[in-house]
Design an enzyme around this catalytic site. Structure first.
Site, PDB file in Angstrom:
ATOM      1  N   ALA A  36       0.802  -1.230   0.000  1.00 24.59           N
ATOM      2  CA  ALA A  36       0.000   0.000   0.000  1.00 24.59           C
ATOM      3  C   ALA A  36       0.833   1.279   0.000  1.00 24.59           C
ATOM      4  CB  ALA A  36      -0.932  -0.003   1.205  1.00 24.59           C
ATOM      5  N   GLN A 113       0.713  -6.458  -3.669  1.00 19.04           N
ATOM      6  CA  GLN A 113      -0.396  -6.738  -2.753  1.00 19.04           C
ATOM      7  C   GLN A 113      -1.545  -5.760  -3.020  1.00 19.04           C
ATOM      8  OE1 GLN A 113       2.371  -6.202   0.714  1.00 19.04           O
ATOM      9  NE2 GLN A 113       1.418  -8.065   1.464  1.00 19.04           N
ATOM     10  N   ASP A 116      -5.181  -1.637  -6.757  1.00 16.55           N
ATOM     11  CA  ASP A 116      -5.603  -0.368  -7.348  1.00 16.55           C
ATOM     12  C   ASP A 116      -5.305  -0.220  -8.839  1.00 16.55           C
ATOM     13  OD1 ASP A 116      -2.818   0.158  -7.351  1.00 16.55           O
ATOM     14  OD2 ASP A 116      -2.942   1.178  -5.402  1.00 16.55           O
ATOM     15  N   HIS A 133      -3.460 -10.095  -4.503  1.00 20.69           N
ATOM     16  CA  HIS A 133      -4.774  -9.870  -3.899  1.00 20.69           C
ATOM     17  C   HIS A 133      -5.814  -9.473  -4.942  1.00 20.69           C
ATOM     18  CE1 HIS A 133      -2.584  -8.986   0.179  1.00 20.69           C
ATOM     19  NE2 HIS A 133      -2.514 -10.240  -0.187  1.00 20.69           N
ATOM     20  N   CYS A 144     -18.378 -18.886 -13.391  1.00 23.50           N
ATOM     21  CA  CYS A 144     -17.783 -19.239 -14.686  1.00 23.50           C
ATOM     22  C   CYS A 144     -16.544 -18.400 -15.002  1.00 23.50           C
ATOM     23  CB  CYS A 144     -18.801 -19.118 -15.817  1.00 23.50           C
ATOM     24  SG  CYS A 144     -19.144 -17.421 -16.331  1.00 23.50           S
ATOM     25  N   CYS A 166     -24.147 -12.811 -13.182  1.00 25.50           N
ATOM     26  CA  CYS A 166     -23.533 -13.031 -14.490  1.00 25.50           C
ATOM     27  C   CYS A 166     -24.606 -13.291 -15.539  1.00 25.50           C
ATOM     28  CB  CYS A 166     -22.582 -14.217 -14.387  1.00 25.50           C
ATOM     29  SG  CYS A 166     -21.792 -14.675 -15.927  1.00 25.50           S
ATOM     30  N   ILE A 250       8.999   7.101  -0.219  1.00 20.36           N
ATOM     31  CA  ILE A 250       9.244   6.242  -1.379  1.00 20.36           C
ATOM     32  C   ILE A 250       9.530   7.048  -2.644  1.00 20.36           C
ATOM     33  CG2 ILE A 250       8.062   4.637  -2.955  1.00 20.36           C
ATOM     34  CD1 ILE A 250       6.717   3.513  -0.324  1.00 20.36           C
TER      35      ILE A 250
HETATM   36 ZN    ZN Z   1     -20.837 -16.664 -14.987  1.00 19.32          ZN
END
Ligand code: ZN
Length: 261
Positions: A36, A113, A116, A133, A144, A166, A250
């Protein structure tokens, strides 16, 4: 307050940045690993910080999402509220620096991780971003696996107010992130482990290295003989095995790696 030295780096920090540059220059293969912290400059707050919107609501566990239409509706309501908050987020200097290392052929991939999508936006090809993630910039069907775009889902959600399903199979549609209680994506974990074993420098940027199994990757890299560099504002549990630890902003640390065309 911050008072981050951008122009007049103190001697110690500029020495550390030189050391990082030397480690990168000496390495043939650098594995990037981000959390993060790389996105805070982009306006995406660390989800563990107390003022983060993520902390105001208890996360909805994956089993609840599967079991309850109300939980799914609430998850989507939060998701769209969050998207509105971070709509303006743009890649940080950290993102741009890693994109430059990928473009130079130094970094085969960035393991992240974060959900975004800012590594993609910084210009790194999708196949070179390993998302542990998942990704919050699209959705997929849990039955599906079909990909669904958020704009269309949102339009339907706002008119029908039912949790999206879906069109192909009727299954529940969920943001393509890994929820609390949901299994880590196996393929991404395998690729991350392969890269950790193969690299000769493992570069951690903006992760506090407390979330497992992701936090085991730097250890794997060290066991394979790689150097470990950690750039993070806060101490991490792996600082003691790192070859270089830089506790500073950073953007300031990585700025010199950015190659602008
Ligand atoms: Zn589906």
């Amino acid at each position: 307050m911050g008072g981050m030295a951008t122009r007049d780096l103190d001697g110690n920090l500029s020495t550390q940045i030189d050391e990082l540059a030397a480690l990168v220059a000496a390495a043939e293969t650098v594995a990037g690993f981000t959390g993060a912290g790389i996105s805070t400059e982009s306006g995406v707050p660390d989800f563990r910080s107390p003022d983060s919107p993520w902390m105001r609501n208890k996360p909805i566990p994956f089993d609840d999402f599967l079991a309850s239409e109300a939980a799914r509706r609430e998850a989507w309501r939060r998701k769209f509220a969050m998207d509105d908050l971070y709509r303006g987020a743009r890649p940080s200097r950290g993102h741009l620096a890693l994109a430059s290392l990928v473009a130079r052929g130094k970094m085969p991939a960035v393991i992240t991780q974060n959900i975004d999508g800012l590594h993609h936006e910084s210009g790194i090809p999708a196949e070179r971003v390993i998302e542990l993630h998942g990704n919050g910039t699209y959705a997929s069907c849990l039955s599906c696996d079909q990909r669904h775009e958020l704009a269309a889902i949102r339009k339907r959600f706002e008119t029908e107010s039912n949790a999206p399903t879906c069109e192909a199979c009727g299954g529940p549609v969920k943001s393509a992130t890994v929820s609390f209680g949901q299994a880590m994506p196996e393929e991404a974990m395998r690729r991350a482990q392969d890269l950790a074993r193969a690299c000769d420098l493992f570069l951690v940027v903006g992760s506090s290295l407390v979330v497992y199994p992701a936090a085991a990757l730097p250890v794997l890299a060290k066991q394979g003989g790689a150097a470990l560099a950690i750039v993070n504002r806060e101490p991490t549990p792996l600082d003691r095995i790192a070859d270089l630890v830089i506790r500073a902003d950073i953007g300031v640390v990585l700025e010199s790696f950015i190659v602008r065309n």
